[in-house]
Scaffold this motif. Structure first.
Motif, PDB file in Angstrom:
ATOM      1  N   GLN A   8      61.249  -0.099  34.737  1.00  0.00           N
ATOM      2  CA  GLN A   8      59.868   0.346  34.018  1.00  0.00           C
ATOM      3  C   GLN A   8      60.110   0.019  32.409  1.00  0.00           C
ATOM      4  N   PRO A   9      58.939   0.248  31.830  1.00  0.00           N
ATOM      5  CA  PRO A   9      58.985   0.124  30.410  1.00  0.00           C
ATOM      6  C   PRO A   9      60.111   1.172  29.629  1.00  0.00           C
ATOM      7  N   ALA A  10      60.074   2.313  30.156  1.00  0.00           N
ATOM      8  CA  ALA A  10      61.067   3.550  30.016  1.00  0.00           C
ATOM      9  C   ALA A  10      62.517   3.113  29.931  1.00  0.00           C
ATOM     10  N   ASP A  11      62.685   2.048  30.677  1.00  0.00           N
ATOM     11  CA  ASP A  11      64.008   1.605  30.942  1.00  0.00           C
ATOM     12  C   ASP A  11      64.522   0.605  29.990  1.00  0.00           C
ATOM     13  N   ALA A  14      67.781   1.504  27.864  1.00  0.00           N
ATOM     14  CA  ALA A  14      69.094   1.172  28.738  1.00  0.00           C
ATOM     15  C   ALA A  14      69.362  -0.220  28.765  1.00  0.00           C
ATOM     16  N   LEU A  15      68.235  -1.067  29.082  1.00  0.00           N
ATOM     17  CA  LEU A  15      68.694  -2.619  29.404  1.00  0.00           C
ATOM     18  C   LEU A  15      69.185  -3.196  28.028  1.00  0.00           C
ATOM     19  N   ALA A  16      68.416  -2.886  27.013  1.00  0.00           N
ATOM     20  CA  ALA A  16      69.167  -3.520  25.707  1.00  0.00           C
ATOM     21  C   ALA A  16      70.360  -3.247  25.439  1.00  0.00           C
ATOM     22  N   ILE A  43      65.849 -11.907  21.822  1.00  0.00           N
ATOM     23  CA  ILE A  43      65.586 -12.166  23.207  1.00  0.00           C
ATOM     24  C   ILE A  43      66.067 -11.066  24.159  1.00  0.00           C
ATOM     25  N   GLN A  44      67.046 -10.143  23.688  1.00  0.00           N
ATOM     26  CA  GLN A  44      67.587  -8.991  24.446  1.00  0.00           C
ATOM     27  C   GLN A  44      67.307  -7.814  23.880  1.00  0.00           C
ATOM     28  N   SER A  45      66.424  -7.570  22.904  1.00  0.00           N
ATOM     29  CA  SER A  45      66.152  -6.374  22.066  1.00  0.00           C
ATOM     30  C   SER A  45      65.283  -5.458  22.990  1.00  0.00           C
ATOM     31  N   GLU A  46      65.096  -4.173  23.028  1.00  0.00           N
ATOM     32  CA  GLU A  46      64.137  -3.206  23.497  1.00  0.00           C
ATOM     33  C   GLU A  46      62.944  -3.808  23.189  1.00  0.00           C
TER      34      GLU A  46
END
Length: 162
Positions: A8-11, A14-16, A43-46
């Motif tokens: 979800q957007p809140a993740d 953590a993904l970044a 490309i891989q930023s929050e």
């Protein structure tokens, strides 16, 4: 125990953070420090991940024993599941987790009546190319994509037919 969480957007944070760890440990030797830094910032930023989620791209946050160990992102196209991100930390590689995730992606593609799974992989990422070939992917073409700031993604496009 492996858990796959639909992000979800809140993740996005953590993904970044996972992207930062994985890209620095794996891609610096392939792309160089400057390009890795640029890609992490763009490309891989929050914010980029949040934007992807808002556009309907699907991300999975992969956890092993409660620890974040990787992430996957894909889009459902007309006949294809396009796998845009498939990243595991160094410690999570070589344990069959990639194969497990690929089986889950095949299930999604089949459930959505897709004919194939396609992805891009850097031409100089030999271990990953070998892993995809072992899973049954075939190279279908080459492509070079300008990503700005003088950098390109020099890739092979691979397809797995369902």
């Amino acid at each position: 125990m492996i858990q796959i969480k639909t992000a979800q957007p809140a993740d996005a944070h953590a993904l970044a953070e996972l992207a930062r760890i994985i890209w620095k440990e794996h891609y610096t030797s392939i792309l160089g420090e400057e390009q890795v830094h640029y890609m992490l910032e763009t490309i891989q930023s929050e914010p980029a991940i949040q934007q992807d989620l808002e556009k309907g791209k699907i991300y999975w946050l992969v956890q092993e024993d409660g620890q974040d160990v990787g992430y996957v992102s894909y889009e459902l196209e007309e006949n294809t599941l396009f796998l845009s991100k498939f990243y595991l930390t160094e410690a999570a590689r070589g344990k069959g987790l990639g194969r497990f995730l690929f089986e889950k992606l095949k299930e999604v593609a089949a459930d959505q009546s897709k004919q194939s799974i396609e992805l891009t992989v850097n031409k100089y990422n030999a271990p990953t190319i070998k892993a995809y070939q072992k899973m049954g992917f075939e190279q279908i073409r080459e492509q070079v994509a300008d990503i700005g700031n003088g950098f390109v993604m020099d890739d092979y496009v691979f397809r797995y037919s369902l």
